[in-house]
Design a protein around this motif. Structure first.
Motif, short mmCIF file in Angstrom:
data_model
loop_
_atom_site.label_atom_id
_atom_site.label_comp_id
_atom_site.label_asym_id
_atom_site.label_seq_id
_atom_site.Cartn_x
_atom_site.Cartn_y
_atom_site.Cartn_z
N ARG A 254 -10.58 3.85 -4.04
CA ARG A 254 -9.63 3.76 -5.17
C ARG A 254 -9.53 2.43 -5.48
O ARG A 254 -9.88 2.01 -6.93
CB ARG A 254 -8.29 4.39 -5.35
CG ARG A 254 -7.68 4.46 -6.16
CD ARG A 254 -6.22 5.03 -5.91
NE ARG A 254 -5.19 4.20 -5.25
CZ ARG A 254 -4.35 3.25 -5.89
NH1 ARG A 254 -4.10 3.47 -7.25
NH2 ARG A 254 -3.54 2.64 -5.14
N GLN A 255 -9.36 1.33 -4.67
CA GLN A 255 -9.38 0.26 -5.07
C GLN A 255 -10.73 -0.54 -5.51
O GLN A 255 -10.55 -1.34 -6.65
CB GLN A 255 -8.72 -0.70 -4.04
CG GLN A 255 -7.33 -0.45 -3.63
CD GLN A 255 -6.79 -1.60 -2.52
OE1 GLN A 255 -7.40 -2.63 -2.45
NE2 GLN A 255 -5.68 -1.02 -2.00
N HIS A 256 -11.75 0.15 -5.08
CA HIS A 256 -12.89 -0.40 -5.60
C HIS A 256 -13.34 0.33 -6.89
O HIS A 256 -13.77 -0.55 -7.80
CB HIS A 256 -14.13 0.32 -4.63
CG HIS A 256 -15.53 0.31 -5.12
ND1 HIS A 256 -16.34 -1.01 -5.28
CD2 HIS A 256 -16.44 1.32 -5.83
CE1 HIS A 256 -17.43 -0.78 -5.79
NE2 HIS A 256 -17.56 0.29 -5.88
N LEU A 257 -12.59 1.31 -7.36
CA LEU A 257 -13.03 1.54 -8.62
C LEU A 257 -11.90 0.99 -9.89
O LEU A 257 -12.41 0.85 -10.65
CB LEU A 257 -12.61 3.21 -8.67
CG LEU A 257 -13.53 4.16 -8.32
CD1 LEU A 257 -13.06 5.62 -8.23
CD2 LEU A 257 -14.87 4.20 -8.61
N GLU B 173 -10.16 7.14 -17.15
CA GLU B 173 -8.80 6.65 -17.66
C GLU B 173 -8.94 5.10 -17.13
O GLU B 173 -8.22 4.19 -17.97
CB GLU B 173 -7.78 7.36 -16.78
CG GLU B 173 -7.66 8.69 -17.34
CD GLU B 173 -6.66 9.63 -16.66
OE1 GLU B 173 -5.85 8.94 -15.98
OE2 GLU B 173 -6.50 10.65 -17.18
N ARG B 174 -9.21 4.44 -16.06
CA ARG B 174 -9.50 3.27 -15.79
C ARG B 174 -10.19 2.43 -16.91
O ARG B 174 -9.75 1.31 -17.27
CB ARG B 174 -9.69 2.92 -14.41
CG ARG B 174 -9.75 1.46 -13.84
CD ARG B 174 -8.35 1.26 -13.65
NE ARG B 174 -8.19 -0.13 -13.35
CZ ARG B 174 -8.20 -1.21 -14.03
NH1 ARG B 174 -8.11 -0.96 -15.32
NH2 ARG B 174 -8.06 -2.63 -13.97
N ARG B 175 -11.21 2.81 -17.33
CA ARG B 175 -11.85 1.99 -18.20
C ARG B 175 -11.27 2.26 -19.54
O ARG B 175 -11.35 1.23 -20.16
CB ARG B 175 -13.31 3.05 -18.60
CG ARG B 175 -14.18 2.89 -17.19
CD ARG B 175 -15.59 3.58 -17.24
NE ARG B 175 -16.48 3.47 -16.39
CZ ARG B 175 -17.78 3.94 -16.22
NH1 ARG B 175 -17.72 5.05 -16.90
NH2 ARG B 175 -18.58 3.68 -14.91
N PRO C 141 0.88 -1.11 -0.07
CA PRO C 141 -0.07 -0.03 0.04
C PRO C 141 0.93 1.34 0.07
O PRO C 141 2.13 1.40 0.63
CB PRO C 141 -0.91 -0.08 1.03
CG PRO C 141 -0.78 -1.63 1.76
CD PRO C 141 0.71 -2.10 1.13
N PRO C 142 0.23 2.45 -0.67
CA PRO C 142 1.23 3.55 -0.55
C PRO C 142 1.15 3.91 0.85
O PRO C 142 0.50 3.89 1.74
CB PRO C 142 0.07 4.78 -1.23
CG PRO C 142 -0.77 3.70 -1.90
CD PRO C 142 -0.80 2.44 -1.45
#
Length: 292
Positions: free
Chosen positions: A193-196, A238-240, A181-182
């Motif tokens: 963020r991990q959910h996204l 951007e993830r998509r 993890p950061p």
């Protein structure tokens, strides 16, 4: 003023294959010396202790880890007196896309290494994995370095195969053990963020995401931008797009199907955002027209 190194001039394999590898078995640097590169740098640290500074942030380095430095970013690795065992992988991601991995690994690759320079953000500037034994991973990079130096018949394909296997093994490792993890992670924001990252294809609203993070909508937008360096829905788009890039190069599925599979609901909007971020249309990207 920080020095800028022009690696494309020094390694012609960056122009032809998009990759070059250098090994520094006992790299010693006792003072911060910020510099930038004209390529993306993947620093694979096999052993040693010190810290890695990227722009204005500093990350501790202990044992085996991966660190990504993007175009134009200033960085410096500072070691203790014993030095580090470092392998540098130089990548030209603007003109040479990453290899297509098996479908079960495709979702992990963008988390390991952004598929295009436009997709860098505050949290993927350094990626750390803990390896019990980094030697099998390093062996693949040594093979690439040797192929590029000796250039036997078929070396281009051997380089690409070893590079694809290295990325596949890193993604497998991330699936088994996860990423480190950061540092100083705000738990709610990192969880969101991990959910996204996992549920990028699902419909999301600011209201539901704010409830998930237990923040007001305004507070979430402000905190997420501060945490990642990206606006919330820019990060999601951007993830998509990165997921779509993997699917476009991994098969012959229709662009409309990929559009819907990755969370977009409108083909024209998908085409417009894809070209805006990647530099070419989805069809051109699939066909290999990757000069941007």
């Amino acid at each position: 003023m920080a020095q800028r190194f022009h690696l494309k001039r020094r390694h012609d394999s960056l122009r032809t294959l998009g990759i070059a590898v250098e090994h520094f078995p006992r790299y010693v640097n006792r003072a911060t010396n910020l510099h930038s590169l004209d390529v993306v740098l993947l620093s694979f640290i096999l052993g040693g202790r010190g810290h890695h500074q990227i722009d204005d942030e500093t990350f501790a380095v202990t044992g085996a880890s991966l660190a990504v430095t993007h175009y134009g970013q200033q960085h410096s690795i500072v070691t203790d007196a014993r030095g580090m065992d470092v392998m540098n992988v130089y990548l030209d991601l603007e003109h040479h896309p990453l290899p297509v991995l098996p479908r079960e690994l495709q979702a992990v690759l963008p988390l390991l290494l952004p598929l295009h320079p436009r997709f860098q953000h505050r949290l993927n500037r350094i990626v750390q994995l803990h390896f019990d034994d980094p030697k099998p991973f390093a062996a693949l990079l040594f093979s690439i370095e040797r192929e590029l130096a000796e250039r036997p018949a078929g070396y281009e394909e051997a380089v690409q195969l070893n590079w694809k296997l290295f990325l596949s093994q890193c993604c497998r490792h991330a699936l088994r053990s996860g990423f480190v993890p950061p540092k100083l992670t705000p738990h709610r924001l990192e969880e969101l963020r991990q959910h996204l990252d996992r549920a990028y294809a699902e419909p999301h609203s600011l209201e539901t995401l704010a409830k998930r993070a237990r923040l007001s909508r305004t507070s979430l937008c402000r905190a997420f931008k501060q945490y990642t360096g990206k606006r919330l829905f820019d990060y999601l788009i951007e993830r998509r797009i990165q997921a779509a890039m993997m699917q476009l190069r991994g098969g012959d599925e229709k662009v409309l199907s990929i559009t819907l599979n990755t969370g977009f609901r409108d083909l024209a909007y998908f085409n417009r955002k894809f070209k805006q971020l990647v530099g070419v249309t989805p069809t051109a990207y699939r066909d290999g027209a990757t000069r941007m």
